[in-house]
Design a protein around this motif. Sequence first.
Motif, short mmCIF file in Angstrom:
data_model
loop_
_atom_site.label_atom_id
_atom_site.label_comp_id
_atom_site.label_asym_id
_atom_site.label_seq_id
_atom_site.Cartn_x
_atom_site.Cartn_y
_atom_site.Cartn_z
N MET A 19 -12.67 9.55 34.75
CA MET A 19 -11.49 9.09 35.10
C MET A 19 -10.95 8.34 33.66
O MET A 19 -11.64 7.52 33.06
N PRO A 20 -9.55 8.81 33.31
CA PRO A 20 -9.25 8.13 32.05
C PRO A 20 -8.93 6.56 32.17
O PRO A 20 -8.52 6.37 33.24
N GLN A 21 -8.94 6.12 31.12
CA GLN A 21 -8.69 4.62 30.72
C GLN A 21 -7.24 4.73 30.34
O GLN A 21 -7.00 5.40 29.32
N TYR A 22 -6.26 3.98 30.83
CA TYR A 22 -5.01 3.83 30.60
C TYR A 22 -4.98 2.25 29.91
O TYR A 22 -5.25 1.35 30.50
N TYR A 23 -4.06 2.02 28.89
CA TYR A 23 -3.78 0.75 28.31
C TYR A 23 -2.20 0.44 28.70
O TYR A 23 -1.79 1.61 28.57
N PHE A 24 -1.85 -0.52 28.86
CA PHE A 24 -0.64 -0.94 29.14
C PHE A 24 0.04 -2.31 28.47
O PHE A 24 -0.81 -3.31 28.22
N ALA A 25 1.34 -2.22 28.33
CA ALA A 25 2.05 -3.44 27.92
C ALA A 25 3.12 -3.64 29.03
O ALA A 25 3.82 -2.62 29.22
N ILE A 26 3.21 -4.75 29.69
CA ILE A 26 4.21 -4.84 30.90
C ILE A 26 5.03 -6.05 30.62
O ILE A 26 4.48 -7.03 30.09
N ALA A 27 6.46 -6.17 30.91
CA ALA A 27 7.25 -7.05 31.32
C ALA A 27 8.39 -6.80 31.98
O ALA A 27 8.11 -5.77 32.55
N SER A 28 9.36 -7.77 31.94
CA SER A 28 10.37 -7.37 32.84
C SER A 28 11.24 -6.39 32.38
O SER A 28 11.32 -5.97 31.09
N LYS A 29 11.68 -5.64 33.02
CA LYS A 29 12.80 -4.39 32.67
C LYS A 29 13.91 -4.87 31.77
O LYS A 29 14.04 -4.40 30.81
N LYS A 30 14.31 -5.77 32.29
CA LYS A 30 15.52 -6.70 31.36
C LYS A 30 15.08 -6.72 29.95
O LYS A 30 15.81 -6.79 29.15
N PHE A 31 13.80 -7.41 30.06
CA PHE A 31 13.41 -7.91 28.47
C PHE A 31 13.14 -6.48 27.61
O PHE A 31 13.67 -6.47 26.58
N LEU A 32 12.37 -5.83 28.51
CA LEU A 32 12.10 -4.58 27.59
C LEU A 32 13.23 -3.68 27.11
O LEU A 32 13.44 -3.31 25.95
N VAL A 33 14.18 -3.50 28.15
CA VAL A 33 15.39 -2.62 27.82
C VAL A 33 16.43 -3.32 27.12
O VAL A 33 17.10 -2.75 26.32
N ASP A 34 16.91 -4.62 27.29
CA ASP A 34 17.79 -5.27 26.96
C ASP A 34 17.56 -5.99 25.83
O ASP A 34 18.48 -6.30 24.84
N ALA A 35 16.48 -6.82 25.71
CA ALA A 35 16.07 -7.75 24.57
C ALA A 35 15.46 -7.10 23.61
O ALA A 35 15.45 -7.76 22.38
N GLU A 36 14.83 -6.33 23.81
CA GLU A 36 13.81 -5.52 22.83
C GLU A 36 14.36 -4.19 22.27
O GLU A 36 14.85 -3.10 23.33
N PRO A 37 14.11 -3.46 21.18
CA PRO A 37 14.74 -2.09 20.94
C PRO A 37 13.54 -1.02 21.39
O PRO A 37 13.37 -0.19 20.40
N ILE A 38 13.07 -0.96 22.65
CA ILE A 38 12.20 -0.46 23.15
C ILE A 38 12.49 1.16 22.82
O ILE A 38 11.75 1.89 22.33
N GLU A 39 13.62 1.63 23.14
CA GLU A 39 14.04 2.94 22.98
C GLU A 39 13.85 3.45 21.73
O GLU A 39 13.21 4.52 21.61
N HIS A 58 -8.26 2.32 34.99
CA HIS A 58 -8.62 3.68 35.10
C HIS A 58 -7.98 4.28 36.20
O HIS A 58 -7.67 3.52 37.20
N SER A 59 -7.44 5.56 36.27
CA SER A 59 -7.00 6.08 37.11
C SER A 59 -7.09 7.57 37.16
O SER A 59 -7.27 8.36 36.09
N SER A 60 -7.32 8.07 37.98
CA SER A 60 -7.49 9.76 38.39
C SER A 60 -6.27 10.58 38.39
O SER A 60 -5.95 11.77 37.85
N SER A 61 -5.12 9.73 38.68
CA SER A 61 -3.83 10.24 38.92
C SER A 61 -2.75 9.22 38.39
O SER A 61 -2.19 8.96 39.52
N PHE A 62 -2.32 9.14 37.17
CA PHE A 62 -1.32 8.46 36.62
C PHE A 62 -0.22 9.26 36.93
O PHE A 62 0.63 9.52 36.99
#
Length: 96
Positions: free
Chosen positions: A1-21, A92-96
């Motif tokens: 099963m693959p291991q996934y890593y993540f960075a999570i925040a509010s959508k408003k923060f990631l899309v509006d406050a940070e240049p994530i795109e 871990h997830s077998s189906s992300f």
Amino acid sequence: MPQYYFAIASKKFLVDAEPIEEILRERSNHYKSINKDIDFWFTTNPQFIHLPQFEHIKKKLKNNPAAIISLDEQFIEWIKLRINFVITGKFHSSSF
């Protein structure tokens, strides 16, 4: 099963406050230049936060979360350094 890593925040923060795109576009272009497959995703309302071990994240991000998920731990660590106000973790997830 693959291991996934993540960075999570509010959508408003990631899309509006940070240049994530821009950040993800630059990363995609870099991967193309070195012939590497894309191993990251940007998703809104990620389902993994409903897992019991992420209840504390779900409480902090009451609505509209968004996440950058990757197979590359170092990329997520770099995102954390670049953006600061994100929560990081792994699952871990077998189906992300």
